[in-house]
Design an enzyme around this catalytic site. Sequence first.
Site, PDB file in Angstrom:
ATOM      1  N   LYS A 269      27.910  41.437  31.009  1.00  0.00           N
ATOM      2  CA  LYS A 269      27.504  41.461  32.418  1.00  0.00           C
ATOM      3  C   LYS A 269      26.530  42.621  32.619  1.00  0.00           C
ATOM      4  CE  LYS A 269      29.319  42.799  36.956  1.00  0.00           C
ATOM      5  NZ  LYS A 269      30.500  43.337  37.669  1.00  0.00           N
ATOM      6  N   ASP A 274      24.765  46.761  42.020  1.00  0.00           N
ATOM      7  CA  ASP A 274      25.683  45.895  42.755  1.00  0.00           C
ATOM      8  C   ASP A 274      26.026  46.521  44.096  1.00  0.00           C
ATOM      9  OD1 ASP A 274      27.535  44.065  43.592  1.00  0.00           O
ATOM     10  OD2 ASP A 274      29.150  44.853  42.338  1.00  0.00           O
ATOM     11  N   LYS A 281      29.642  46.731  49.854  1.00  0.00           N
ATOM     12  CA  LYS A 281      30.592  47.753  49.441  1.00  0.00           C
ATOM     13  C   LYS A 281      30.563  48.933  50.415  1.00  0.00           C
ATOM     14  CE  LYS A 281      30.120  46.960  44.443  1.00  0.00           C
ATOM     15  NZ  LYS A 281      31.539  46.704  44.122  1.00  0.00           N
ATOM     16  N   ASP A 292      26.957  48.985  36.786  1.00  0.00           N
ATOM     17  CA  ASP A 292      27.532  47.646  36.705  1.00  0.00           C
ATOM     18  C   ASP A 292      26.857  46.791  35.632  1.00  0.00           C
ATOM     19  OD1 ASP A 292      29.678  46.199  37.681  1.00  0.00           O
ATOM     20  OD2 ASP A 292      28.488  45.102  39.151  1.00  0.00           O
ATOM     21  N   ASP A 351      31.003  40.110  46.571  1.00  0.00           N
ATOM     22  CA  ASP A 351      31.188  41.266  45.711  1.00  0.00           C
ATOM     23  C   ASP A 351      32.007  40.933  44.475  1.00  0.00           C
ATOM     24  OD1 ASP A 351      30.878  43.902  44.917  1.00  0.00           O
ATOM     25  OD2 ASP A 351      32.646  44.604  45.998  1.00  0.00           O
ATOM     26  N   GLU A 353      30.895  39.118  42.150  1.00  0.00           N
ATOM     27  CA  GLU A 353      29.712  38.443  41.593  1.00  0.00           C
ATOM     28  C   GLU A 353      29.695  38.414  40.074  1.00  0.00           C
ATOM     29  OE1 GLU A 353      28.843  42.259  40.283  1.00  0.00           O
ATOM     30  OE2 GLU A 353      29.731  41.648  42.185  1.00  0.00           O
ATOM     31  N   ARG A 355      31.901  37.722  37.846  1.00  0.00           N
ATOM     32  CA  ARG A 355      32.497  36.528  37.242  1.00  0.00           C
ATOM     33  C   ARG A 355      31.601  35.308  37.402  1.00  0.00           C
ATOM     34  NH1 ARG A 355      37.737  37.393  40.749  1.00  0.00           N
ATOM     35  NH2 ARG A 355      36.998  39.486  40.220  1.00  0.00           N
TER      36      ARG A 355
END
Length: 500
Positions: A269, A274, A281, A292, A351, A353, A355
């Site tokens: 990933k 993010d 967030k 991230d 959030d 995201e 996955r």
Amino acid sequence: MLARWISWPLTVRVSATTAPAIQTDADTIALGLFEGEQPGPTAPAPTGELLNSGEARSSFKALAVVHAEGKRWLLVGLGSRKDFSHERARVIAAVTQQRALEIATRTLCWELPEGVDEGVPAALVEGTLLSDYRFELHKSAPSSQSDNAPKHLGALIICASAATSAEGLERTVSEAALVTEAVNAARDLQNRPANDLTPTALAEYAEALAGELATLSVQVEGREGILARGMGAFAAVAQGSEQEPALITLRYEGGDSNPKGPLLGFVGKAVTFDSGGISLKPGPKMSEMKFDMSGGAAVIEAVAAIARLGLPVRLVAVVGATENLPSARSVKPGDIVTAANGKTIEVNNTDAEGRLVLADCLHHAISLGAERVVDLATLTGAVIIALGSTHAGLLGNDDELAARLTTAGERTGEILWRLPLHEEYDELIKGRYGDLDNAPEGRKAGTIVGATFLSNFVGEVPWAHLDIAGSAWDLGRAYAPKSASGYGVRLLVELARSYT
């Protein structure tokens, strides 16, 4: 010497010798002392005197300096011999590196005590080079190495006079240096800010590696290619940003050797920033969300290290790089998207995201023939609550692959704790309007739920998911206390080695 094995330029010159440490050109010699033992016969008399006086101690991490025979001798407490491990060797190497710089060391020689196993030289290299790392790319005036206060070691020598094979010692030390430099390169990627390391910049970096390494190939696809592949989940995350996303696919076919074992698939990933998207967030510490992309950085650098080592394995790596930002075109809570395997997903929290990106990337790796798949991702805050920074979370559908990863983690110090997958968790991610829900209500078993979601995109292929959200930065270890840790590079390289 190091160059005998690899030509890649290293930050610290690293070499090994079976000659006595006093015969090297080191200005400082680190002499490890186990509890209840005296310095070896080659150590000068003042080292024993310092130990007998109590100024030097053999307790773990105790340090003392004495001058003798034209060199500094740094006496390093190793603690109990029975408790000494490779991880303790990494820690002690980091502590020693920091003290060595304080006393203006330029060339440090580690004289190994007799009776330690063959993994200790590699661990000392790892701990030293990891501790020596600095990130100053964006400093207007990077700290310089003055005559009185060096900021980095110039050279590291591992001296093992009792080694059974000088050639074997040289290879061990040089390979450890190579892999550790790959870890530090991953840390560079992680530490770069999001306005510098965009998805396109990460893809260009991967392309540059492939240009440098003849055994490595890369394919990069942008937004249109991602959509053309039916990767609706990945594309949904990317649609809120003006930055072009990148689907990065790296291939390694074993170099000049005869590859062994299954086709390995590494998936990372790489959300280069993010914000949470529409499900924004909280502001505090949001700057850390440049990290991230840590899973993607680990995958890219692990593959590069494997190629440089020439390991006889076959490998395909997939990295999904994108930003996750709020805008007029962002995916919205409640939207339904279709992944590349045909599954529909209710995006009930933008959030969650990672996955979505991984779902399509896992499917892509398997479609390319991967027979054992490992993904790395800073996926859930829940894993930090459960495991802190000591262990990364391990979940998967295959006991043999999980056992290999656990063993690799024990060897590298990147230790894992396996969490369960169970059919009851499948009920939590069932969608009301689509097949799956990316963020079910209830906040139960957050890390497990994330892995359960991903399990829908791997079929029967042996697969393991590593949630590294607690380990990717601010690891808190002596050799990587703050900022990026490069977690996962050494682990993946060791996993690949297990198939050779």
